[in-house]
Design a protein around this motif. Sequence first.
Motif, PDB file in Angstrom:
ATOM      1  N   ALA A   9       3.035  14.152  -4.245  1.00  0.00           N
ATOM      2  CA  ALA A   9       3.121  12.806  -4.803  1.00  0.00           C
ATOM      3  C   ALA A   9       4.080  11.966  -3.979  1.00  0.00           C
ATOM      4  CB  ALA A   9       3.602  12.884  -6.254  1.00  0.00           C
ATOM      5  N   ILE A  10       3.802  10.668  -3.936  1.00  0.00           N
ATOM      6  CA  ILE A  10       4.684   9.736  -3.235  1.00  0.00           C
ATOM      7  C   ILE A  10       4.882   8.516  -4.136  1.00  0.00           C
ATOM      8  CG2 ILE A  10       2.728   8.756  -1.954  1.00  0.00           C
ATOM      9  CD1 ILE A  10       4.753   8.393   0.412  1.00  0.00           C
ATOM     10  N   VAL A  11       6.142   8.093  -4.294  1.00  0.00           N
ATOM     11  CA  VAL A  11       6.487   7.027  -5.224  1.00  0.00           C
ATOM     12  C   VAL A  11       7.298   5.958  -4.483  1.00  0.00           C
ATOM     13  CG1 VAL A  11       7.750   6.473  -7.325  1.00  0.00           C
ATOM     14  CG2 VAL A  11       6.528   8.628  -7.163  1.00  0.00           C
ATOM     15  N   ALA A  12       6.875   4.723  -4.635  1.00  0.00           N
ATOM     16  CA  ALA A  12       7.581   3.596  -4.032  1.00  0.00           C
ATOM     17  C   ALA A  12       8.681   3.097  -4.970  1.00  0.00           C
ATOM     18  CB  ALA A  12       6.596   2.467  -3.740  1.00  0.00           C
ATOM     19  N   VAL A  13       9.853   2.800  -4.403  1.00  0.00           N
ATOM     20  CA  VAL A  13      10.981   2.267  -5.167  1.00  0.00           C
ATOM     21  C   VAL A  13      11.598   1.104  -4.402  1.00  0.00           C
ATOM     22  CG1 VAL A  13      11.454   4.480  -6.293  1.00  0.00           C
ATOM     23  CG2 VAL A  13      12.655   3.885  -4.180  1.00  0.00           C
ATOM     24  N   LYS A  14      12.273   0.215  -5.115  1.00  0.00           N
ATOM     25  CA  LYS A  14      12.920  -0.923  -4.452  1.00  0.00           C
ATOM     26  C   LYS A  14      14.331  -0.587  -4.002  1.00  0.00           C
ATOM     27  CE  LYS A  14      10.133  -4.373  -6.552  1.00  0.00           C
ATOM     28  NZ  LYS A  14       9.866  -5.588  -7.147  1.00  0.00           N
ATOM     29  N   ASP A  15      15.039   0.209  -4.774  1.00  0.00           N
ATOM     30  CA  ASP A  15      16.435   0.530  -4.497  1.00  0.00           C
ATOM     31  C   ASP A  15      16.568   2.052  -4.385  1.00  0.00           C
ATOM     32  OD1 ASP A  15      19.165   1.269  -4.882  1.00  0.00           O
ATOM     33  OD2 ASP A  15      19.559  -0.661  -5.842  1.00  0.00           O
ATOM     34  N   LEU A  16      16.782   2.534  -3.173  1.00  0.00           N
ATOM     35  CA  LEU A  16      16.815   3.975  -2.936  1.00  0.00           C
ATOM     36  C   LEU A  16      18.012   4.646  -3.617  1.00  0.00           C
ATOM     37  CD1 LEU A  16      14.689   5.593  -1.460  1.00  0.00           C
ATOM     38  CD2 LEU A  16      16.171   5.644   0.525  1.00  0.00           C
ATOM     39  N   ASP A  17      19.159   3.983  -3.671  1.00  0.00           N
ATOM     40  CA  ASP A  17      20.323   4.569  -4.345  1.00  0.00           C
ATOM     41  C   ASP A  17      20.077   4.717  -5.846  1.00  0.00           C
ATOM     42  OD1 ASP A  17      21.838   4.884  -2.016  1.00  0.00           O
ATOM     43  OD2 ASP A  17      22.662   2.855  -2.168  1.00  0.00           O
ATOM     44  N   ASP A  38      15.199   5.502   4.638  1.00  0.00           N
ATOM     45  CA  ASP A  38      14.517   4.890   3.498  1.00  0.00           C
ATOM     46  C   ASP A  38      13.539   5.826   2.801  1.00  0.00           C
ATOM     47  OD1 ASP A  38      15.902   2.501   3.779  1.00  0.00           O
ATOM     48  OD2 ASP A  38      14.397   1.637   5.109  1.00  0.00           O
ATOM     49  N   MET A  39      13.818   7.136   2.832  1.00  0.00           N
ATOM     50  CA  MET A  39      12.934   8.107   2.191  1.00  0.00           C
ATOM     51  C   MET A  39      13.749   9.296   1.684  1.00  0.00           C
ATOM     52  SD  MET A  39       9.452   9.752   3.761  1.00  0.00           S
ATOM     53  CE  MET A  39       8.760   8.123   4.013  1.00  0.00           C
ATOM     54  N   LEU A  40      13.387   9.791   0.505  1.00  0.00           N
ATOM     55  CA  LEU A  40      14.001  10.982  -0.074  1.00  0.00           C
ATOM     56  C   LEU A  40      12.900  11.987  -0.368  1.00  0.00           C
ATOM     57  CD1 LEU A  40      16.213   9.165  -2.753  1.00  0.00           C
ATOM     58  CD2 LEU A  40      16.953   9.995  -0.508  1.00  0.00           C
ATOM     59  N   GLY A  41      13.161  13.242  -0.106  1.00  0.00           N
ATOM     60  CA  GLY A  41      12.187  14.295  -0.394  1.00  0.00           C
ATOM     61  C   GLY A  41      12.734  15.264  -1.420  1.00  0.00           C
ATOM     62  N   THR A  50       7.877  12.672  -2.698  1.00  0.00           N
ATOM     63  CA  THR A  50       8.523  11.783  -1.735  1.00  0.00           C
ATOM     64  C   THR A  50       8.786  10.456  -2.419  1.00  0.00           C
ATOM     65  OG1 THR A  50       7.387  12.846   0.105  1.00  0.00           O
ATOM     66  CG2 THR A  50       8.285  10.651   0.501  1.00  0.00           C
ATOM     67  N   VAL A  51      10.013   9.977  -2.327  1.00  0.00           N
ATOM     68  CA  VAL A  51      10.421   8.687  -2.872  1.00  0.00           C
ATOM     69  C   VAL A  51      10.802   7.824  -1.682  1.00  0.00           C
ATOM     70  CG1 VAL A  51      12.110   7.532  -4.342  1.00  0.00           C
ATOM     71  CG2 VAL A  51      11.236   9.784  -5.003  1.00  0.00           C
ATOM     72  N   ALA A  64       1.967   7.815 -11.539  1.00  0.00           N
ATOM     73  CA  ALA A  64       2.392   8.006 -10.157  1.00  0.00           C
ATOM     74  C   ALA A  64       2.640   9.487  -9.867  1.00  0.00           C
ATOM     75  CB  ALA A  64       3.661   7.197  -9.876  1.00  0.00           C
ATOM     76  N   VAL A  65       3.190  10.191 -10.852  1.00  0.00           N
ATOM     77  CA  VAL A  65       3.512  11.615 -10.690  1.00  0.00           C
ATOM     78  C   VAL A  65       3.178  12.312 -12.001  1.00  0.00           C
ATOM     79  CG1 VAL A  65       5.331  13.309 -10.217  1.00  0.00           C
ATOM     80  CG2 VAL A  65       5.435  11.053  -9.149  1.00  0.00           C
ATOM     81  N   THR A  66       2.619  13.513 -11.901  1.00  0.00           N
ATOM     82  CA  THR A  66       2.334  14.333 -13.076  1.00  0.00           C
ATOM     83  C   THR A  66       2.943  15.710 -12.884  1.00  0.00           C
ATOM     84  OG1 THR A  66       0.247  13.184 -13.472  1.00  0.00           O
ATOM     85  CG2 THR A  66       0.504  15.337 -14.500  1.00  0.00           C
ATOM     86  N   TRP A  67       3.611  16.199 -13.914  1.00  0.00           N
ATOM     87  CA  TRP A  67       4.134  17.567 -13.916  1.00  0.00           C
ATOM     88  C   TRP A  67       3.404  18.356 -14.990  1.00  0.00           C
ATOM     89  CZ3 TRP A  67       7.658  13.593 -13.029  1.00  0.00           C
ATOM     90  CH2 TRP A  67       8.451  13.725 -11.882  1.00  0.00           C
ATOM     91  N   ASP A  68       2.928  19.537 -14.664  1.00  0.00           N
ATOM     92  CA  ASP A  68       2.362  20.466 -15.634  1.00  0.00           C
ATOM     93  C   ASP A  68       3.519  21.314 -16.147  1.00  0.00           C
ATOM     94  OD1 ASP A  68       1.060  22.366 -17.120  1.00  0.00           O
ATOM     95  OD2 ASP A  68      -0.268  23.023 -15.507  1.00  0.00           O
ATOM     96  N   VAL A  69       3.915  21.090 -17.388  1.00  0.00           N
ATOM     97  CA  VAL A  69       5.115  21.736 -17.920  1.00  0.00           C
ATOM     98  C   VAL A  69       4.811  22.821 -18.951  1.00  0.00           C
ATOM     99  CG1 VAL A  69       6.540  19.717 -17.430  1.00  0.00           C
ATOM    100  CG2 VAL A  69       5.465  19.928 -19.673  1.00  0.00           C
ATOM    101  N   GLY A  70       3.527  23.086 -19.202  1.00  0.00           N
ATOM    102  CA  GLY A  70       3.151  24.171 -20.102  1.00  0.00           C
ATOM    103  C   GLY A  70       3.705  24.002 -21.499  1.00  0.00           C
ATOM    104  N   VAL A  71       4.159  25.094 -22.073  1.00  0.00           N
ATOM    105  CA  VAL A  71       4.644  25.096 -23.453  1.00  0.00           C
ATOM    106  C   VAL A  71       6.054  24.526 -23.591  1.00  0.00           C
ATOM    107  CG1 VAL A  71       3.151  27.023 -24.125  1.00  0.00           C
ATOM    108  CG2 VAL A  71       5.462  27.481 -23.290  1.00  0.00           C
ATOM    109  N   GLU A  72       6.676  24.151 -22.494  1.00  0.00           N
ATOM    110  CA  GLU A  72       8.040  23.606 -22.525  1.00  0.00           C
ATOM    111  C   GLU A  72       8.093  22.102 -22.771  1.00  0.00           C
ATOM    112  OE1 GLU A  72      10.810  25.506 -19.497  1.00  0.00           O
ATOM    113  OE2 GLU A  72       8.809  25.857 -18.613  1.00  0.00           O
TER     114      GLU A  72
END
Length: 125
Positions: A9-17, A38-41, A50-51, A64-72
């Motif tokens: 997944a890759i996500v665009a942000v305006k302010d990296l900090d 200008d990129m964080l992994g 990637t942000v 933008a991003v999906t996590w499969d978290v199961g029973v948690e």
Amino acid sequence: MLKNKNSSAIVAVKDLDRAKAFYSDVLGLNLADTSMEDMLGYRTGNTWLTVYKSDFAGTNQANAVTWDVGVELEDIIAWLKARGVAFEHYDGMDRQGDVHHCGTLRLAWFKDPDGNILHLVGATT
């Protein structure tokens, strides 16, 4: 050919900090790569998130991003809420608290500081 390749997944942000504070401190992800400007992994499970800095951040109206978290799912929702994360509520699906139900799936959505929609998918207990 792509069916046997990993994706990420890759996500665009305006302010990296601000994004770094959210993804590292609020979501608890481990920052794994800062080698590009200008990129964080982030490593999440067996995949990468990637942000990156972009003027178009927050314009996506879909997941933008999906996590499969199961029973948690409920435990993760409680943990994120304790860190100040607010969950989205959508019409058209059965919902109990912050968890939407669609057949055998349990779903929850929240946003990052730029409005990117992040999605948790859980299995039925």
